[in-house]
Design a protein around this motif. Structure first.
Motif, PDB file in Angstrom:
ATOM      1  N   THR A   2     -18.035  75.215  44.514  1.00 54.53           N
ATOM      2  CA  THR A   2     -16.604  74.972  44.641  1.00 54.53           C
ATOM      3  C   THR A   2     -16.184  75.284  46.072  1.00 54.53           C
ATOM      4  OG1 THR A   2     -16.267  75.614  42.342  1.00 54.53           O
ATOM      5  CG2 THR A   2     -14.334  75.559  43.745  1.00 54.53           C
ATOM      6  N   ARG A   6      -9.537  70.480  48.777  1.00 51.64           N
ATOM      7  CA  ARG A   6      -9.871  69.184  48.170  1.00 51.64           C
ATOM      8  C   ARG A   6     -10.080  68.203  49.324  1.00 51.64           C
ATOM      9  NH1 ARG A   6      -8.940  67.556  43.048  1.00 51.64           N
ATOM     10  NH2 ARG A   6      -8.309  65.543  43.850  1.00 51.64           N
ATOM     11  N   HIS A  13     -15.723  65.286  52.399  1.00 52.37           N
ATOM     12  CA  HIS A  13     -16.341  66.142  51.388  1.00 52.37           C
ATOM     13  C   HIS A  13     -17.793  66.452  51.778  1.00 52.37           C
ATOM     14  CE1 HIS A  13     -16.771  66.839  46.759  1.00 52.37           C
ATOM     15  NE2 HIS A  13     -17.118  67.890  47.452  1.00 52.37           N
ATOM     16  N   GLY A  47     -18.963  64.464  43.129  1.00 50.36           N
ATOM     17  CA  GLY A  47     -17.744  65.264  43.073  1.00 50.36           C
ATOM     18  C   GLY A  47     -17.086  65.117  41.716  1.00 50.36           C
ATOM     19  N   THR A  49     -13.540  66.402  39.424  1.00 44.71           N
ATOM     20  CA  THR A  49     -12.251  67.074  39.406  1.00 44.71           C
ATOM     21  C   THR A  49     -12.052  67.637  38.008  1.00 44.71           C
ATOM     22  OG1 THR A  49     -11.375  65.572  41.069  1.00 44.71           O
ATOM     23  CG2 THR A  49      -9.772  66.802  39.771  1.00 44.71           C
ATOM     24  N   GLN A  58     -11.619  70.569  42.685  1.00 37.19           N
ATOM     25  CA  GLN A  58     -12.736  69.701  43.026  1.00 37.19           C
ATOM     26  C   GLN A  58     -14.031  70.507  42.984  1.00 37.19           C
ATOM     27  OE1 GLN A  58     -12.616  67.991  46.997  1.00 37.19           O
ATOM     28  NE2 GLN A  58     -13.291  66.043  46.169  1.00 37.19           N
ATOM     29  N   THR A  60     -18.329  70.398  43.260  1.00 38.43           N
ATOM     30  CA  THR A  60     -19.365  69.638  43.939  1.00 38.43           C
ATOM     31  C   THR A  60     -20.697  69.869  43.256  1.00 38.43           C
ATOM     32  OG1 THR A  60     -18.201  69.871  46.034  1.00 38.43           O
ATOM     33  CG2 THR A  60     -20.525  69.285  46.151  1.00 38.43           C
TER      34      THR A  60
END
Length: 67
Positions: A2, A6, A13, A47, A49, A58, A60
């Motif tokens: 995490t 975002r 990202h 990714g 959410t 978000q 990962t």
């Protein structure tokens, strides 16, 4: 994993994940289009959410891939 922020684009990202992994001592390179090379192995960024306390967070996930 995490991250604190975002990220609206895959590029942003990916670069944030690369920075976080490098800070943790991994040899990580973001190759673009969601692909990473981490300690000589290929991974694909996924990714997600998820709601946390009513707010979207978000997450990962790096999935191993054969290239």
């Amino acid at each position: 994993m995490t991250l604190k922020n975002r990220y609206p684009t895959l590029k942003d990202h990916g670069e944030a994940v690369e920075k976080k992994l490098t800070q943790k001592g991994y040899d990580a390179v973001y190759e673009g289009n969601g692909y990473f090379l981490v300690d000589g192995k290929s991974y694909l960024l996924q990714g997600r959410t998820v709601p946390m306390g009513g707010l979207p967070m978000q997450r990962t996930v790096l999935k191993p891939v054969k290239r």
